[in-house]
Enzyme design. Structure first.
Site, PDB file in Angstrom:
ATOM      1  N   ASP A  21       4.841  38.275  -0.123  1.00  0.00           N
ATOM      2  CA  ASP A  21       4.150  39.412  -0.730  1.00  0.00           C
ATOM      3  C   ASP A  21       3.622  40.384   0.319  1.00  0.00           C
ATOM      4  O   ASP A  21       3.275  39.986   1.431  1.00  0.00           O
ATOM      5  CB  ASP A  21       2.986  38.869  -1.588  1.00  0.00           C
ATOM      6  CG  ASP A  21       2.462  39.916  -2.556  1.00  0.00           C
ATOM      7  OD1 ASP A  21       3.196  40.874  -2.858  1.00  0.00           O
ATOM      8  OD2 ASP A  21       1.309  39.786  -3.010  1.00  0.00           O
ATOM      9  N   ASN A  69       8.643  41.524 -12.092  1.00  0.00           N
ATOM     10  CA  ASN A  69       9.040  42.614 -11.192  1.00  0.00           C
ATOM     11  C   ASN A  69      10.035  43.587 -11.831  1.00  0.00           C
ATOM     12  O   ASN A  69      10.214  44.709 -11.342  1.00  0.00           O
ATOM     13  CB  ASN A  69       9.614  42.072  -9.869  1.00  0.00           C
ATOM     14  CG  ASN A  69       8.581  41.441  -8.960  1.00  0.00           C
ATOM     15  OD1 ASN A  69       8.883  40.513  -8.207  1.00  0.00           O
ATOM     16  ND2 ASN A  69       7.353  41.928  -8.996  1.00  0.00           N
TER      17      ASN A  69
END
Ligand code: IPE
Ligand code: IPE
Ligand code: MG
Length: 246
Positions: A21, A69
């Site tokens: 991330d 996502n």
């Protein structure tokens, strides 16, 4: 200098999972577009895979794209898929050189055709390799995985293939995307966020969690070594008392 000297080779995590991330924030810090961060994230992936291979880690699982996502801007999603295709193409040679077997978990059918095909091809061409199993979590969501497992098991019960009494943890395991992977020992998340974001909820039941305040493109071999040493200094009790372990 060899970064690995402080690592106890007898106490390596068998399965490391990573939530990669912070690509977007890494780019923003540099006044660039988010996709610039994703492009640089690829380098960090290559380095993490190489380090884990050198360390003889058996299983490395990388969270590359979540079911959630898909809700990102279309251009960003397209770029991520393009990066996936080109990286797979580029890395095939390295995978074979390093005896890496590629594996994927997630709703692979939902990926663009080109990406799914490239993935399938690299998986096939590395299937005989016997070293590290590298699993890419793509269009992966743990809740979706559990939902699918429950559906499949229900159908088997309905068709009298198994009875409800037969349902145990092992049967649930065999219906997960991760059926051929052991439980996660060490879960690393970069970027300073302290959450799981729908990743491997079942499989991390007893994983050691390690959060590091570094954006993914900056995650280096030394960071990985620090995480492993930190892991090795923990006592994994699995519900028992410390005395019982000794
Ligand atoms: C991780 O970085 C990569 C993916 C989720 C594909 P992000 O894109 O989430 O970057 P941040 O968290 O917004 O900085
Ligand atoms: C998790 O990161 C997914 C991947 C790393 C692929 P996100 O950036 O999507 O997670 P949230 O939305 O901040 O929880
Ligand atoms: Mg993020």
């Amino acid at each position: 200098m060899n970064h690995f000297t402080e690592i106890d080779k007898a106490k390596l995590p068998r399965h490391i999972a990573m939530i990669m991330d912070g690509n977007g924030r890494w780019a923003k810090q540099r006044g660039k577009l988010r996709v610039f961060g994703h492009e640089h994230g690829v380098e960090a992936v290559r380095s993490a895979v190489e380090s884990c291979t050198k360390l003889n880690i058996e299983y490395l699982t990388l969270y590359a794209f979540s079911t959630e996502n898909w809700n990102r801007p279309k251009l960003e999603v397209q770029t991520l898929m393009r990066i996936l295709v080109s990286s797979l193409r580029k890395e095939l040679k390295t995978f074979n050189k390093n005896n890496i077997r590629l594996n994927a978990i997630g709703n692979i059918d939902s990926l663009p055709k080109k990406a799914a095909q490239e993935l399938e091809e690299v998986i096939k061409k590395t299937s005989e390799n016997t070293g590290m199993t590298l699993t890419l979590a793509l269009s992966y969501g743990s809740r979706e995985e559990l939902k699918l497992a429950i559906k499949e098991i229900s159908i088997k019960v309905k068709n009298n293939i198994i009875s409800p009494e037969d349902i145990d943890e092992a049967i649930i395991n065999t219906h997960l995307y991760t059926h051929d992977l052991p439980d996660v020992d060490l879960l690393i998340r970069t970027s300073g966020e302290h959450r799981i974001s729908n990743f491997l909820l079942w499989q991390i039941a007893y994983a050691e969690l390690y959060f590091i305040d570094v954006f993914w493109p900056d995650f280096s071999e030394q960071h990985l070594v620090d995480a492993i040493i930190n892991y090795q200094n923990r006592e994994r009790r699995f519900g028992k008392t410390s005395e019982q372990l000794n």
